[in-house]
Design a protein around this motif. Structure first.
Motif, PDB file in Angstrom:
ATOM      1  N   THR A   1      43.947   4.637   8.990  1.00 59.57           N
ATOM      2  CA  THR A   1      44.594   5.921   9.314  1.00 59.57           C
ATOM      3  C   THR A   1      45.515   6.692   8.418  1.00 59.57           C
ATOM      4  O   THR A   1      45.016   6.421   7.168  1.00 59.57           O
ATOM      5  CB  THR A   1      45.326   5.265  10.537  1.00 59.57           C
ATOM      6  OG1 THR A   1      45.914   6.515  10.967  1.00 59.57           O
ATOM      7  CG2 THR A   1      46.722   4.672   9.498  1.00 59.57           C
TER       8      THR A   1
ATOM      9  N   LYS B   1      42.914  11.967  19.545  1.00 59.35           N
ATOM     10  CA  LYS B   1      41.878  11.398  18.837  1.00 59.35           C
ATOM     11  C   LYS B   1      42.884  10.808  17.491  1.00 59.35           C
ATOM     12  O   LYS B   1      42.412   9.134  17.471  1.00 59.35           O
ATOM     13  CB  LYS B   1      40.944  11.993  17.830  1.00 59.35           C
ATOM     14  CG  LYS B   1      39.642  10.890  17.642  1.00 59.35           C
ATOM     15  CD  LYS B   1      38.495  11.645  17.400  1.00 59.35           C
ATOM     16  CE  LYS B   1      37.550  10.238  17.151  1.00 59.35           C
ATOM     17  NZ  LYS B   1      35.686  10.866  16.742  1.00 59.35           N
ATOM     18  N   GLN B   2      43.758  11.861  17.243  1.00 56.57           N
ATOM     19  CA  GLN B   2      44.401  10.535  15.840  1.00 56.57           C
ATOM     20  C   GLN B   2      45.298   9.769  16.209  1.00 56.57           C
ATOM     21  O   GLN B   2      45.778   8.382  16.221  1.00 56.57           O
ATOM     22  CB  GLN B   2      45.241  11.404  14.766  1.00 56.57           C
ATOM     23  CG  GLN B   2      44.003  12.262  14.455  1.00 56.57           C
ATOM     24  CD  GLN B   2      44.538  13.125  12.884  1.00 56.57           C
ATOM     25  OE1 GLN B   2      45.553  13.409  13.124  1.00 56.57           O
ATOM     26  NE2 GLN B   2      43.817  14.245  12.418  1.00 56.57           N
TER      27      GLN B   2
ATOM     28  N   SER C   1      46.692   2.573  18.762  1.00 61.24           N
ATOM     29  CA  SER C   1      45.640   1.228  18.790  1.00 61.24           C
ATOM     30  C   SER C   1      46.651   0.315  17.171  1.00 61.24           C
ATOM     31  O   SER C   1      45.913  -0.727  17.807  1.00 61.24           O
ATOM     32  CB  SER C   1      44.255   1.532  18.819  1.00 61.24           C
ATOM     33  OG  SER C   1      44.184   1.926  17.933  1.00 61.24           O
TER      34      SER C   1
ATOM     35  N   GLY D   1      45.800  -2.867   9.714  1.00 64.39           N
ATOM     36  CA  GLY D   1      45.223  -1.514   9.289  1.00 64.39           C
ATOM     37  C   GLY D   1      45.692  -0.973   8.198  1.00 64.39           C
ATOM     38  O   GLY D   1      46.506  -2.089   7.348  1.00 64.39           O
TER      39      GLY D   1
ATOM     40  N   LYS E   1      40.948  -0.813  10.123  1.00 61.07           N
ATOM     41  CA  LYS E   1      41.213   0.317  10.471  1.00 61.07           C
ATOM     42  C   LYS E   1      42.523   0.783   9.827  1.00 61.07           C
ATOM     43  O   LYS E   1      43.322   0.059   9.517  1.00 61.07           O
ATOM     44  CB  LYS E   1      41.939  -1.191  11.871  1.00 61.07           C
ATOM     45  CG  LYS E   1      41.192  -1.165  13.595  1.00 61.07           C
ATOM     46  CD  LYS E   1      42.715  -1.986  13.452  1.00 61.07           C
ATOM     47  CE  LYS E   1      42.268  -3.238  14.611  1.00 61.07           C
ATOM     48  NZ  LYS E   1      42.869  -4.009  15.274  1.00 61.07           N
TER      49      LYS E   1
ATOM     50  N   ASN F   1      43.899   6.627  17.455  1.00 54.98           N
ATOM     51  CA  ASN F   1      43.588   5.974  16.676  1.00 54.98           C
ATOM     52  C   ASN F   1      44.913   5.230  15.440  1.00 54.98           C
ATOM     53  O   ASN F   1      44.701   3.644  15.354  1.00 54.98           O
ATOM     54  CB  ASN F   1      43.261   6.426  15.127  1.00 54.98           C
ATOM     55  CG  ASN F   1      42.467   5.409  14.412  1.00 54.98           C
ATOM     56  OD1 ASN F   1      41.868   4.453  14.495  1.00 54.98           O
ATOM     57  ND2 ASN F   1      42.913   5.872  13.237  1.00 54.98           N
TER      58      ASN F   1
END
Length: 116
Positions: free
Chosen positions: A61, A73-74, A80, A40, A59, A77
């Motif tokens: 962040t 949710k953060q 992952s 990411g 991806k 993420n």
């Protein structure tokens, strides 16, 4: 997810104690490395909202200091992205093992000769 969340919380605490521009602090550099290992990239909220970067396979962040660990949710993420980062795993183990191993008052050891 709790292991990643714990490591990120420790990193946020370290980040607050460092000086200099947020993007150039040692802990932020370490965080960016973790994210890169996960495939990411760290993006600002404005960059994340722009239509140009919306790609299903990409991806991204938030920067460490803007990541809200209460937001599931953060955290999902971030998990992952970071769950397979060798550097993050090493950081977590370096933080966790000393805390877990302090339960022993005495250390027992023996060699093969002692056992007989």
């Amino acid at each position: 997810q709790e292991d990643v969340k714990t490591t990120l919380a420790e990193a946020q605490d370290s980040l607050e104690g460092e000086s200099g521009p947020m993007s150039e602090r040692p802990t932020m550099e370490k965080y960016k490395h973790w994210v890169n290992e996960g495939g990411g990239e760290v993006k600002t909220p404005l960059e994340l909202m722009s239509d140009e970067l919306v790609d299903a396979g990409q991806k991204n962040t938030l920067p460490l200091h803007q990541l809200q660990l209460e937001n599931t949710k953060q955290v999902a993420n971030a998990h992952s992205l970071l769950k397979n980062s060798p550097s993050l795993i090493a950081e977590y183990l370096n933080y966790t093992f000393p805390k877990l191993m302090t339960f022993q008052d005495k250390k027992l050891s023996a060699s093969g000769e002692d056992i007989g």
